[in-house]
Design a protein around this motif. Structure first.
Motif, PDB file in Angstrom:
ATOM      1  N   TYR A   1      10.567  -1.648  -3.119  1.00 36.48           N
ATOM      2  CA  TYR A   1       9.478  -0.682  -3.019  1.00 36.48           C
ATOM      3  C   TYR A   1       9.918   0.545  -2.198  1.00 36.48           C
ATOM      4  CZ  TYR A   1       4.976   1.365  -1.863  1.00 36.48           C
ATOM      5  OH  TYR A   1       3.930   2.243  -1.701  1.00 36.48           O
TER       6      TYR A   1
ATOM      7  N   ARG B   1       8.433   9.042   5.354  1.00 42.41           N
ATOM      8  CA  ARG B   1       7.152   8.341   5.235  1.00 42.41           C
ATOM      9  C   ARG B   1       7.284   6.868   5.622  1.00 42.41           C
ATOM     10  NH1 ARG B   1       4.420  10.007  -0.388  1.00 42.41           N
ATOM     11  NH2 ARG B   1       2.716   8.759   0.454  1.00 42.41           N
TER      12      ARG B   1
ATOM     13  N   GLN C   1       6.981   7.028   9.244  1.00 42.68           N
ATOM     14  CA  GLN C   1       5.563   7.217   9.565  1.00 42.68           C
ATOM     15  C   GLN C   1       4.795   5.901   9.460  1.00 42.68           C
ATOM     16  OE1 GLN C   1       4.420  10.126  10.782  1.00 42.68           O
ATOM     17  NE2 GLN C   1       2.521   9.009  11.230  1.00 42.68           N
ATOM     18  N   LEU C   2       5.131   5.092   8.454  1.00 45.36           N
ATOM     19  CA  LEU C   2       4.476   3.791   8.291  1.00 45.36           C
ATOM     20  C   LEU C   2       4.698   2.917   9.523  1.00 45.36           C
ATOM     21  CD1 LEU C   2       3.167   1.434   6.611  1.00 45.36           C
ATOM     22  CD2 LEU C   2       5.484   0.909   5.828  1.00 45.36           C
TER      23      LEU C   2
ATOM     24  N   VAL D   1       6.260  -3.148   5.461  1.00 42.53           N
ATOM     25  CA  VAL D   1       6.301  -2.366   4.214  1.00 42.53           C
ATOM     26  C   VAL D   1       5.411  -3.035   3.158  1.00 42.53           C
ATOM     27  CG1 VAL D   1       7.779  -1.631   2.303  1.00 42.53           C
ATOM     28  CG2 VAL D   1       8.569  -1.356   4.675  1.00 42.53           C
ATOM     29  N   SER D   2       5.505  -4.361   3.064  1.00 38.82           N
ATOM     30  CA  SER D   2       4.723  -5.068   2.037  1.00 38.82           C
ATOM     31  C   SER D   2       3.241  -5.087   2.363  1.00 38.82           C
ATOM     32  CB  SER D   2       5.201  -6.522   1.908  1.00 38.82           C
ATOM     33  OG  SER D   2       6.528  -6.553   1.494  1.00 38.82           O
TER      34      SER D   2
ATOM     35  N   PRO E   1       0.838  -1.207   0.000  1.00 41.87           N
ATOM     36  CA  PRO E   1       0.000   0.000   0.000  1.00 41.87           C
ATOM     37  C   PRO E   1       0.872   1.256   0.000  1.00 41.87           C
ATOM     38  CG  PRO E   1      -0.208  -1.228   2.078  1.00 41.87           C
ATOM     39  CD  PRO E   1       0.758  -1.980   1.240  1.00 41.87           C
ATOM     40  N   ASP E   2       0.295   2.366  -0.431  1.00 45.12           N
ATOM     41  CA  ASP E   2       1.047   3.621  -0.430  1.00 45.12           C
ATOM     42  C   ASP E   2       1.536   3.941   0.979  1.00 45.12           C
ATOM     43  OD1 ASP E   2       0.748   4.034  -3.083  1.00 45.12           O
ATOM     44  OD2 ASP E   2      -1.067   5.278  -2.887  1.00 45.12           O
ATOM     45  N   LEU E   3       2.719   4.526   1.032  1.00 44.64           N
ATOM     46  CA  LEU E   3       3.224   4.947   2.336  1.00 44.64           C
ATOM     47  C   LEU E   3       2.338   6.079   2.843  1.00 44.64           C
ATOM     48  CD1 LEU E   3       7.065   4.937   1.594  1.00 44.64           C
ATOM     49  CD2 LEU E   3       5.800   3.285   2.963  1.00 44.64           C
ATOM     50  N   PRO E   4       2.158   6.135   4.164  1.00 45.80           N
ATOM     51  CA  PRO E   4       1.270   7.178   4.698  1.00 45.80           C
ATOM     52  C   PRO E   4       1.852   8.571   4.462  1.00 45.80           C
ATOM     53  CG  PRO E   4       2.445   6.059   6.472  1.00 45.80           C
ATOM     54  CD  PRO E   4       2.761   5.308   5.223  1.00 45.80           C
TER      55      PRO E   4
ATOM     56  N   ASP F   1       2.694   4.197  12.316  1.00 43.27           N
ATOM     57  CA  ASP F   1       1.273   3.845  12.144  1.00 43.27           C
ATOM     58  C   ASP F   1       1.024   2.368  12.429  1.00 43.27           C
ATOM     59  OD1 ASP F   1       0.957   6.430  11.392  1.00 43.27           O
ATOM     60  OD2 ASP F   1       0.451   6.031   9.288  1.00 43.27           O
TER      61      ASP F   1
END
Lengths: 267, 448
Positions: free
Chosen positions: B45, B53, B56-57, B236-237, A258-261, B60
Motif C-alpha cells: 500500500y 504523507r 505525516q501519518l 499504515v494498515s 485508510p487514505d494517507l493524511p 498523526d
C-alpha cells in the motif's frame, strides 16, 4: 610564541634522526599470519566488507571472524583486520579491547555466560555463577581445560542478557538456557565437559564458540537449519495466550488501509 | 480530541496484541506465515505513495519511540533534510537500534525471534518514507538467535522482491544489512551505536549535530528502536485513528510490557499504554507465593524505582514521569520483601560501572566511586556519611555526563535512598562487618 631556548624537544637527549623512519613489524615473521587466515577467510573478509557503504563498518564483524579462526583475538588477528581495512593496528586494538565479546586469550570449546545482573542474581544467578566457578576452578573469563579442546569451558559472568522473564538465565555460546537452577547449570556443565551438546531452551543446536563467532561475523554455515531452533518459551507467549483465552484483542483495523493524511499547508 | 469511530467499543481490552498478534502461529518467523497473516500488505500500500504523507501519518498516529526516550517518531523522520541540493542531497540512512541490554528489558529479542518480518517490513516502509537506500539493523551480539532470524527474514524478503533493486516495481531500492554488536551496553545510546557501526569504539558523540543531520557517515540518519519500527506496518494498515484507539492522547498505541521477577507468571504482556502495575500483576498471577511487593522498576534499571505506593500509576510516558520516574522500556522488574534494596542498588551500580564507556569524567569516575561505596556498605562497613556521599556523587553525575548512561546510573541510587533511606541506615547500624559473600547471599534472598 617562542619558548625559551627553542622548544621542549631540544632538551631531549639527542638521537640520530634518520631521514626516513622505518617501523619494525610487530610480528617478527609475517608468514605466521598467512596460514591461520586462509584463502577462504580472505574471501569471506572481502564479502563482509562489500556489504557496507564504507569499509571500516566491517571491523566489528571482522573481529568476530578472526575469533572464529583463532578462538580469540590475537595480535595477528589485530594485524589481519588492520591490513584488510587499511587501518593501523592501534586503531583496531582500540576497538578490540573496548567490547566484551572480543576475548584476548584463547577460549574454550564453549563459552558459558551466567547473568549476574540484579534480577537474575536475586533469583539465583549469583549462586549459579558461584557454583560454576567453584566446580570449574576458574574465575571470570578464565578457561577450564586446554583451550579449544573438547569439553574445555570458558566461564564469564555476563550483564543483563535480556531474558529477564526467564530468569535466571545463562548462555552457552550465546544460545539461551532459561530458568536455570544451580543443579541444572551443574548438569549442563558436566555434559559439556563430557563432550555432549545439550539443546538450548531457545536457540540453535549447540555447536562451539568458534562456529557461533563465524555466524556473528555474518557467515552462516547452515542458516536454513539453525534458524529453525526454538525461540518461544511459555513466558514469551503468556500475554498472547491470555488474550486469546479471554477473547481480548486490539481494536479491529479497517478492511483496507485508510487514505494517507494530506500534508499541512506549507507557509 | 481523541479519535473514536462509532464502531470502536468504549475502551480497548486489557491486552491488545498487535506486535504480538502473530506470535502464537506456527513458524511465526517465516515469510509464509507472515504473508498469510497480512504481512507485507502495508508495504504494498505504501510504496508509490507520497513519502511525506507517510511521515505525516506517523506524526498523526502519535507513535513515540519505544527505546526508552519516547521521542515522537514522525517528528524524528521529519527532521531528515530532503531535496536535491544542500544537506538533502546526501545519502540518507535508517539504523535500527536492536542492542537491547538495559537491565530488565527483554521485549525486542522476543519480537525479533518471533516476528522478524514485522521489523523488516517496518524498515522498508520507513526507509521509503525518509528516502534511505541503506538500512542497518544493529543487533546485540549476545542475541545470536535473533541475528539468525532477522538475517533469514532479510534473505527471504530479498528472494520475494521486497528488498533489493526496484522493490515490487516501485523504482525504490533498499539494502538491509544485519550487523552484530560485540557486547557493549553503551551502544544502545544512538550516537555510540553509530560510532560502533562505523567500526569504532562505541562512545557517544557530542550533540548537536544530531543524527538527523550528521548521523552514520556524517549523513542524515534516523535511529529507531525495534518495537517502534515494527509498529509501523500496523499503523499504515490501521491508520492513525485506529492506533490512537489504544493508549492515551499523548502516549497512544499498544506497548509490550515485560514483567519479570517475583511474580507468578512473568512474561510479555502487550497492553495499551497506561496500564498500571496493579493490572499487570493481576494478569501475571500476582506476587510469587504471595510475598508482598517491595520495589519495582517501571522501565529498566535506569528508571527510578517505584514502591507499593505506585501500584496505580498509569504506565505511559506522562504518568510515569509525573510520579517521579520514567516509562523507559516498560521493563517491569518486580522485587519482593526478601530483597535488600542496598544490595540491589549495588548490583545495578556494578553494571553501570562496568558499562561506562570512559569517555566523560563524571560517569567514569563517578560510577567507580559509587560502586566502591555501595560495596563497602553491603559488606557492613558503611558509615552514615556514605549516604550523603552517594547523593553528592550522583549530583555530580546527573546532568553532567556526556550521555544518558551517567544519568541512568544515578536513578536507582537516588530513588532507593528516597524511598528506603532507613534500610540503608539500618544496614550501616548493623555493624560489625560480616564476611562479604555470606552477607551477599543472605541479603539477596537468593537461596529462598
Amino acid at each position: 610564541m617562542t619558548l625559551p631556548g627553542g622548544n621542549p624537544e631540544m632538551n631531549a637527549p639527542s638521537a640520530a634522526a634518520p631521514d626516513e623512519v622505518v617501523w619494525e613489524p610487530v610480528v617478527d615473521d609475517p608468514a605466521v599470519v598467512a596460514p591461520v587466515f586462509d584463502e577462504l577467510t580472505r574471501q569471506r573478509t572481502k564479502e563482509i566488507i562489500s556489504r557496507y557503504p564504507q569499509p571500516r563498518s566491517a571491523l566489528l564483524p571482522l573481529l568476530h571472524l578472526v575469533q572464529s579462526v583463532e578462538g580469540f583475538v590475537s595480535q595477528d588477528g589485530i594485524r589481519y583486520c588492520a591490513e584488510a581495512l587499511e587501518l593501523t593496528t592501534a586503531e583496531v586494538s582500540a576497538v578490540a579491547t573496548f567490547y566484551t565479546m572480543y576475548k584476548r586469550t584463547p577460549c574454550g570449546q564453549h563459552l558459558v555466560s551466567v547473568c549476574t545482573n540484579t534480577l537474575c542474581a536475586t533469583l539465583g544467578g549469583d549462586d549459579i555463577y558461584g557454583r560454576l566457578k567453584e566446580k570449574l576452578g576458574v574465575g571470570h573469563e578464565e578457561t577450564a581445560g586446554e583451550p579449544g579442546t573438547v569439553g574445555s569451558i570458558t566461564l564469564e559472568h555476563a550483564e543483563c542478557l535480556a531474558a529477564c522473564d526467564l530468569a535466571p538465565v545463562l548462555q552457552v555460546n550465546y544460545e539461551f538456557f532459561d530458568n536455570q537452577t544451580v543443579e541444572s547449570a551443574e548438569a549442563l556443565v558436566d555434559a559439556l565437559q563430557a563432550g555432549e551438546k545439550p539443546n538450548p531452551t531457545r536457540g540453535a543446536p549447540l555447536t562451539d564458540f568458534r562456529t557461533v563467532e563465524m555466524e556473528l561475523a555474518g557467515v552462516f554455515p547452515d542458516l536454513a537449519r539453525s534458524v529453525e531452533g526454538p525461540s518461544v518459551a511459555d513466558e514469551t507467549l503468556r500475554g498472547a495466550r491470555l488474550a486469546a483465552d479471554r477473547g481480548w484483542r486490539a481494536p479491529s483495523m479497517p478492511d483496507s488501509p485508510p487514505d494517507l493524511p494530506a500534508l499541512p499547508e506549507k507557509k | 480530541m481523541t479519535a473514536a469511530t462509532p464502531t470502536t467499543p468504549p475502551g480497548p481490552d486489557p491486552l491488545t496484541p498487535v506486535l504480538t498478534r502473530r506470535w502464537l502461529s506456527p513458524r511465526s518467523w517465516s515469510i509464509d506465515t507472515y504473508e498469510q497473516l497480512e504481512g507485507y500488505e502495508a508495504l504494498r500500500y505504501a510504496l508509490g505513495k507520497d513519502p511525506d504523507r507517510i511521515i505525516q501519518l506517523v506524526k498523526d498516529s502519535g507513535l513515540r519511540g519505544r527505546g526508552g526516550a519516547g521521542f515522537p517518531t514522525g517528528m524524528k523522520w521529519g527532521f531528515i533534510p530532503q531535496g536535491s541540493t544542500g544537506p538533502g542531497a546526501k545519502p540518507k540512512y535508517l539504523v535500527i537500534n536492536a542492542d537491547e541490554g538495559e537491565p530488565g528489558t527483554c521485549k525486542d529479542i522476543p519480537t525479533m525471534m518471533a516476528d522478524p518480518h514485522s521489523l523488516v517490513e517496518g524498515c522498508i516502509i520507513t526507509s521509503y518514507a525518509i528516502r534511505a537506500n541503506f538500512c542497518a539493523i544493529y543487533v546485540r551480539g549476545e542475541a545470536l538467535h535473533c541475528i539468525r532470524r532477522v538475517r533469514h527474514a532479510v534473505e527471504e524478503a530479498y528472494a520475494k522482491g521486497y528488498l533489493g533493486k526496484d522493490i515490487l516495481g516501485s523504482g525504490f531500492d533498499l539494502d538491509i544489512v544485519v550487523h552484530a554488536g560485540a557486547g557493549a551496553y553503551i551502544c544502545g545510546e544512538e550516537t555510540a551505536l553509530l560510532d560502533s557501526l562505523e567500526g569504532r569504539r562505541g562512545q557517544p558523540r557530542l550533540k548537536p549535530p544530531f543524527p538527523a543531520t550528521a548521523g552514520l557517515y556524517a549523513s542524515p540518519t534516523v535511529v529507531n528502536n525495534v518495537e517502534t519500527i515494527a509498529s509501523v506496518p500496523a499503523i499504515v494498515s490501521g491508520g492513525s485513528d485506529w492506533f490512537r484507539a489504544m493508549g492515551s492522547e499523548k502516549s497512544p498505541g499498544p506497548k509490550i510490557y515485560s514483567v519479570s521477577g517475583h511474580v507468578e507468571r512473568p512474561g510479555q504482556y502487550e497492553a495499551p499504554l497506561g496500564i498500571t502495575l496493579r493490572q499487570l500483576l493481576e494478569l501475571a498471577g500476582g506476587m510469587k507465593d504471595g510475598v508482598p511487593l517491595k520495589f519495582w522498576t517501571p522501565g529498566g534499571s535506569s528508571t527510578p524505582i517505584f514502591t507499593a505506593e505506585h501500584l496505580d500509576v498509569p504506565l505511559d510516558f506522562e504518568g510515569a514521569a509525573a510520579a517521579g520516574s520514567m516509562l523507559g522500556t516498560t521493563a517491569v522488574q518486580v522485587f519482593n520483601e526478601t530483597v535488600s534494596v542496598p544490595w540491589a542498588v549495588m548490583k545495578w551500580t556494578q553494571f553501570y560501572k562496568h558499562e561506562s564507556c570512559g569517555k566523560c569524567t563524571p560517569c567514569r569516575e563517578g560510577t567507580y566511586w559509587l560502586e566502591l561505596i555501595l560495596e563497602r556498605m553491603v559488606r557492613g562497613q558503611g558509615t552514615e556519611g556514605d549516604i550523603e556521599t552517594l547523593l553528592d556523587v550522583c549530583d555530580n553525575i546527573l546532568g553532567r555526563a556526556f550521555c544518558a548512561l551517567g544519568d541512568g546510573a544515578t536513578s536507582p541510587i537516588t530513588s532507593a535512598i528516597q524511598y528506603f533511606r532507613q534500610e540503608f541506615l539500618d544496614l550501616i547500624a548493623a555493624q560489625p562487618a560480616v564476611a562479604h559473600p555470606d552477607q551477599l547471599a543472605e541479603l539477596s534472598g537468593a537461596t529462598a
